[in-house]
Structure formats: structure tokens, C-alpha cells
Design a protein around this motif. Sequence first.
Motif, PDB file in Angstrom:
ATOM      1  N   LEU A  83       0.822  -1.216   0.000  1.00 35.64           N
ATOM      2  CA  LEU A  83       0.000   0.000   0.000  1.00 35.64           C
ATOM      3  C   LEU A  83       0.858   1.268   0.000  1.00 35.64           C
ATOM      4  O   LEU A  83       0.620   2.187  -0.787  1.00 35.64           O
ATOM      5  N   VAL A  84       1.856   1.311   0.878  1.00 36.19           N
ATOM      6  CA  VAL A  84       2.712   2.505   0.936  1.00 36.19           C
ATOM      7  C   VAL A  84       3.523   2.642  -0.344  1.00 36.19           C
ATOM      8  O   VAL A  84       3.615   3.739  -0.928  1.00 36.19           O
ATOM      9  N   GLY A  85       4.092   1.542  -0.819  1.00 35.82           N
ATOM     10  CA  GLY A  85       4.841   1.582  -2.084  1.00 35.82           C
ATOM     11  C   GLY A  85       3.958   1.950  -3.259  1.00 35.82           C
ATOM     12  O   GLY A  85       4.387   2.666  -4.166  1.00 35.82           O
ATOM     13  N   GLY A  86       2.710   1.469  -3.255  1.00 33.86           N
ATOM     14  CA  GLY A  86       1.770   1.830  -4.316  1.00 33.86           C
ATOM     15  C   GLY A  86       1.449   3.309  -4.326  1.00 33.86           C
ATOM     16  O   GLY A  86       1.402   3.938  -5.384  1.00 33.86           O
ATOM     17  N   PHE A  87       1.214   3.872  -3.141  1.00 32.58           N
ATOM     18  CA  PHE A  87       0.960   5.317  -3.063  1.00 32.58           C
ATOM     19  C   PHE A  87       2.148   6.114  -3.574  1.00 32.58           C
ATOM     20  O   PHE A  87       1.986   7.073  -4.341  1.00 32.58           O
ATOM     21  N   ASN A  91       2.029   8.386  -7.002  1.00 38.38           N
ATOM     22  CA  ASN A  91       2.291   9.829  -6.919  1.00 38.38           C
ATOM     23  C   ASN A  91       3.518  10.233  -7.735  1.00 38.38           C
ATOM     24  O   ASN A  91       3.560  11.330  -8.291  1.00 38.38           O
ATOM     25  N   ARG A  92       4.501   9.350  -7.807  1.00 40.62           N
ATOM     26  CA  ARG A  92       5.728   9.697  -8.523  1.00 40.62           C
ATOM     27  C   ARG A  92       5.609   9.480 -10.027  1.00 40.62           C
ATOM     28  O   ARG A  92       6.019  10.326 -10.827  1.00 40.62           O
ATOM     29  N   PHE A  93       5.026   8.342 -10.428  1.00 38.84           N
ATOM     30  CA  PHE A  93       5.045   7.975 -11.839  1.00 38.84           C
ATOM     31  C   PHE A  93       3.710   8.120 -12.559  1.00 38.84           C
ATOM     32  O   PHE A  93       3.665   8.011 -13.774  1.00 38.84           O
ATOM     33  N   GLY A  94       2.625   8.317 -11.842  1.00 31.79           N
ATOM     34  CA  GLY A  94       1.337   8.330 -12.510  1.00 31.79           C
ATOM     35  C   GLY A  94       0.514   9.588 -12.385  1.00 31.79           C
ATOM     36  O   GLY A  94      -0.710   9.503 -12.360  1.00 31.79           O
ATOM     37  N   PRO A  95       1.102  10.780 -12.328  1.00 25.15           N
ATOM     38  CA  PRO A  95       0.254  11.973 -12.222  1.00 25.15           C
ATOM     39  C   PRO A  95      -0.485  12.297 -13.524  1.00 25.15           C
ATOM     40  O   PRO A  95      -1.588  12.819 -13.497  1.00 25.15           O
ATOM     41  N   ILE A 105      -5.571   5.305 -18.791  1.00 28.47           N
ATOM     42  CA  ILE A 105      -5.447   4.961 -17.376  1.00 28.47           C
ATOM     43  C   ILE A 105      -5.089   6.233 -16.613  1.00 28.47           C
ATOM     44  O   ILE A 105      -4.032   6.825 -16.827  1.00 28.47           O
ATOM     45  N   THR A 106      -5.993   6.630 -15.720  1.00 27.75           N
ATOM     46  CA  THR A 106      -5.778   7.837 -14.926  1.00 27.75           C
ATOM     47  C   THR A 106      -5.280   7.459 -13.535  1.00 27.75           C
ATOM     48  O   THR A 106      -5.257   6.288 -13.159  1.00 27.75           O
TER      49      THR A 106
END
Length: 164
Positions: A83-87, A91-95, A105-106
Motif C-alpha cells: 500500500l505505501v509503495g503503491g501510493f 504519486n511519482r510515476f502516474g500523475p 489509465i488515470t
Amino acid sequence: MDVLMRVTDTIKSFRETRLSALRPPTEFFDYHRISRPADLNQATQRITYNTRYFSGNYVLIIAILAVYALIKNPLLLIALGFLVGGFIAINRFGPEPLQMGEHTITQKHLYTALFVIGLPLLFFASPVLTFFWLVGASGVLILGHASFIEPGVESEYATVQDSV
């Protein structure tokens, strides 16, 4: 980078406030001062004094028990890491939206997928059971230690300083 600075500042302030109150192990484990309290009133007085006096040591005990609980429950460690790694990854790669063929894919889709996978994983890892184990184990250790250790001579002067 700003988040890293805030985390670093928080750790430094925690170390300065709580960990500066650490008492030496010889004082914390002084078996010469162990005695059974005469009654509940004396036990309450000892607990009140010792929880303030040994607060840094007790925070360290809670931290050690929390690390132990995470090590003994690897599924919880994996679920929290996921969960933490996913967040962090979202946030880093999918804005910006990502175009995959006909589909877009948003960030909302990524968070939904993270929750659909991560929350059942977290549920099966039983964090509530681990939390209550942590509360119970630390409560027994801390209250047991605080009630059986006689306050030192300095505790008599603490009441004099409070009334002055």
C-alpha cells in the motif's frame, strides 16, 4: 524533497524530546528496587511517577514490540509495503493519464486498483489483532515494570519542586 525534510525534522525532534529522556539500562533494570506495592494507592503512585520518569524507555519498548509484531506477521508487512509503495509509485510515476491502446489509465484508476488489491490483503493480514496485541503486551510490560519498581530518592524531591 520537502516531504523528506519534514520526516527528517520530525525524527530529529522525536530524538531530542523522547529519546533524550532515556534512562540507563542499569537504572531501568535495577533489581534492587523491585518490590511489591503494599496497596493499590501505592501502585498507582508508582505507576504515575515511573511512567513519567521512564517515558523514553517505555517508548523504546513499544517501538521494539511494534517491530517484533511486524516481523512475526510477514503478511502485514507485505500488505503495508504494498500500500505505501503503491501510493509512492502512483504519486511519482502516474500523475498524468497514460494511454494504453484505446484505454486511458488515470491516477484514479490506479488508486482504485491499489485499493481493490491492497485492502483485502490488509484485511487478511489482521492489523486489528496485531494492534490489540501491541497494546496488550506493552501495557502489561509497562504497567508491570512501573508498579514493581520503587521510585528513587529523587521522587521525594519532585513533589517538593511541584509545590514550590
